[in-house]
Design a protein around this motif. Structure first.
Motif, PDB file in Angstrom:
ATOM      1  N   UNK A 130       0.841  -1.190   0.000  1.00 36.61           N
ATOM      2  CA  UNK A 130       0.000   0.000   0.000  1.00 36.61           C
ATOM      3  C   UNK A 130       0.878   1.243   0.000  1.00 36.61           C
ATOM      4  N   UNK A 131       0.407   2.262  -0.679  1.00 38.25           N
ATOM      5  CA  UNK A 131       1.139   3.515  -0.782  1.00 38.25           C
ATOM      6  C   UNK A 131       0.422   4.564   0.048  1.00 38.25           C
ATOM      7  N   UNK A 132       1.177   5.256   0.880  1.00 36.10           N
ATOM      8  CA  UNK A 132       0.594   6.308   1.714  1.00 36.10           C
ATOM      9  C   UNK A 132      -0.092   7.353   0.832  1.00 36.10           C
ATOM     10  N   UNK A 133      -1.288   7.739   1.212  1.00 40.30           N
ATOM     11  CA  UNK A 133      -2.023   8.780   0.504  1.00 40.30           C
ATOM     12  C   UNK A 133      -2.928   8.278  -0.615  1.00 40.30           C
ATOM     13  N   UNK A 134      -2.836   6.984  -0.943  1.00 35.94           N
ATOM     14  CA  UNK A 134      -3.706   6.440  -1.993  1.00 35.94           C
ATOM     15  C   UNK A 134      -5.015   6.004  -1.356  1.00 35.94           C
ATOM     16  N   UNK A 135      -6.126   6.444  -1.938  1.00 31.41           N
ATOM     17  CA  UNK A 135      -7.451   6.134  -1.394  1.00 31.41           C
ATOM     18  C   UNK A 135      -7.935   4.789  -1.940  1.00 31.41           C
ATOM     19  N   UNK A 136      -7.501   3.710  -1.298  1.00 31.92           N
ATOM     20  CA  UNK A 136      -7.881   2.370  -1.729  1.00 31.92           C
ATOM     21  C   UNK A 136      -9.351   2.077  -1.447  1.00 31.92           C
ATOM     22  N   UNK A 137      -9.892   2.683  -0.405  1.00 34.73           N
ATOM     23  CA  UNK A 137     -11.294   2.440  -0.054  1.00 34.73           C
ATOM     24  C   UNK A 137     -12.218   2.943  -1.163  1.00 34.73           C
ATOM     25  N   UNK A 138     -11.917   4.089  -1.731  1.00 29.45           N
ATOM     26  CA  UNK A 138     -12.753   4.620  -2.817  1.00 29.45           C
ATOM     27  C   UNK A 138     -12.720   3.690  -4.025  1.00 29.45           C
ATOM     28  N   UNK A 139     -11.554   3.161  -4.360  1.00 28.75           N
ATOM     29  CA  UNK A 139     -11.448   2.224  -5.472  1.00 28.75           C
ATOM     30  C   UNK A 139     -12.209   0.947  -5.198  1.00 28.75           C
ATOM     31  N   UNK A 140     -12.086   0.449  -3.982  1.00 29.98           N
ATOM     32  CA  UNK A 140     -12.806  -0.769  -3.597  1.00 29.98           C
ATOM     33  C   UNK A 140     -14.311  -0.520  -3.657  1.00 29.98           C
ATOM     34  N   UNK A 141     -14.755   0.627  -3.162  1.00 32.33           N
ATOM     35  CA  UNK A 141     -16.180   0.966  -3.173  1.00 32.33           C
ATOM     36  C   UNK A 141     -16.692   1.048  -4.612  1.00 32.33           C
ATOM     37  N   UNK A 142     -15.902   1.619  -5.522  1.00 27.11           N
ATOM     38  CA  UNK A 142     -16.348   1.698  -6.921  1.00 27.11           C
ATOM     39  C   UNK A 142     -16.462   0.303  -7.525  1.00 27.11           C
ATOM     40  N   UNK A 143     -15.593  -0.617  -7.126  1.00 23.85           N
ATOM     41  CA  UNK A 143     -15.684  -1.994  -7.612  1.00 23.85           C
ATOM     42  C   UNK A 143     -16.933  -2.677  -7.057  1.00 23.85           C
ATOM     43  N   UNK A 144     -17.264  -2.421  -5.798  1.00 24.79           N
ATOM     44  CA  UNK A 144     -18.493  -2.970  -5.199  1.00 24.79           C
ATOM     45  C   UNK A 144     -19.712  -2.416  -5.937  1.00 24.79           C
ATOM     46  N   UNK A 145     -19.713  -1.109  -6.202  1.00 23.71           N
ATOM     47  CA  UNK A 145     -20.823  -0.489  -6.926  1.00 23.71           C
ATOM     48  C   UNK A 145     -20.950  -1.052  -8.340  1.00 23.71           C
ATOM     49  N   UNK A 146     -19.821  -1.284  -8.998  1.00 24.19           N
ATOM     50  CA  UNK A 146     -19.847  -1.858 -10.348  1.00 24.19           C
ATOM     51  C   UNK A 146     -20.432  -3.265 -10.323  1.00 24.19           C
ATOM     52  N   UNK A 147     -20.105  -4.034  -9.293  1.00 26.71           N
ATOM     53  CA  UNK A 147     -20.659  -5.387  -9.165  1.00 26.71           C
ATOM     54  C   UNK A 147     -22.174  -5.331  -9.008  1.00 26.71           C
ATOM     55  N   UNK A 148     -22.653  -4.404  -8.217  1.00 27.12           N
ATOM     56  CA  UNK A 148     -24.090  -4.237  -8.012  1.00 27.12           C
ATOM     57  C   UNK A 148     -24.777  -3.847  -9.318  1.00 27.12           C
ATOM     58  N   UNK A 149     -24.181  -2.900 -10.051  1.00 26.52           N
ATOM     59  CA  UNK A 149     -24.737  -2.461 -11.333  1.00 26.52           C
ATOM     60  C   UNK A 149     -24.765  -3.605 -12.340  1.00 26.52           C
ATOM     61  N   UNK A 150     -23.678  -4.366 -12.422  1.00 26.67           N
ATOM     62  CA  UNK A 150     -23.609  -5.466 -13.379  1.00 26.67           C
ATOM     63  C   UNK A 150     -24.639  -6.535 -13.059  1.00 26.67           C
ATOM     64  N   UNK A 151     -24.749  -6.896 -11.787  1.00 23.05           N
ATOM     65  CA  UNK A 151     -25.728  -7.905 -11.400  1.00 23.05           C
ATOM     66  C   UNK A 151     -27.143  -7.422 -11.709  1.00 23.05           C
ATOM     67  N   UNK A 152     -27.430  -6.165 -11.415  1.00 24.39           N
ATOM     68  CA  UNK A 152     -28.751  -5.611 -11.698  1.00 24.39           C
ATOM     69  C   UNK A 152     -29.071  -5.634 -13.183  1.00 24.39           C
ATOM     70  N   UNK A 153     -28.098  -5.268 -14.010  1.00 29.82           N
ATOM     71  CA  UNK A 153     -28.304  -5.280 -15.460  1.00 29.82           C
ATOM     72  C   UNK A 153     -28.521  -6.703 -15.962  1.00 29.82           C
ATOM     73  N   UNK A 154     -27.763  -7.639 -15.429  1.00 29.39           N
ATOM     74  CA  UNK A 154     -27.925  -9.037 -15.830  1.00 29.39           C
ATOM     75  C   UNK A 154     -29.299  -9.549 -15.418  1.00 29.39           C
ATOM     76  N   UNK A 155     -29.740  -9.192 -14.222  1.00 31.18           N
ATOM     77  CA  UNK A 155     -31.076  -9.583 -13.763  1.00 31.18           C
ATOM     78  C   UNK A 155     -32.161  -9.006 -14.683  1.00 31.18           C
TER      79      UNK A 155
END
Length: 98
Positions: free
Chosen positions: A22-47
């Motif tokens: 991990x690199x100091x100052x990099x917002x990993x949580x925001x990236x992880x959250x965007x991946x979670x949101x993308x998973x939700x969007x993809x599943x919804x579209x597939x449904x």
């Protein structure tokens, strides 16, 4: 040793330095959250198009720069249905002149 991104051993956590340094100052949580949101969007579209998502698995993560990454594992039937839905939508857009 680098692993194929489509490695059939989806649950295996291979040792990958970019995944644990991990690199100091990099917002990993925001990236992880965007991946979670993308998973939700993809599943919804597939449904919405009638693709069975019961056996679709996703693992949100981040890259070393904090960008979100979504690893997917899905049955062949779901992959083919998703590809078909994407092609149908692309054809519809071409016919509409978009």
């Amino acid at each position: 040793m680098q692993h194929d991104p489509m490695d059939p051993n989806f649950d295996d956590e291979a040792l990958e330095p970019d995944g644990w340094v991990w690199v100091r100052g990099v917002d990993y949580v925001a990236g992880w959250r965007s991946a979670v949101d993308a998973a939700t969007e993809l599943k919804g579209a597939m449904d919405e198009v009638g693709i069975d998502t019961a056996k679709v698995m996703s693992a949100p993560s981040t890259t070393s720069d904090g960008s979100g990454v979504l690893r997917l594992s899905l049955p062949v039937e779901a992959a083919l249905a998703l590809a078909n839905a994407a092609r149908e939508e692309a054809l519809r857009w071409r016919k509409a002149g978009a």
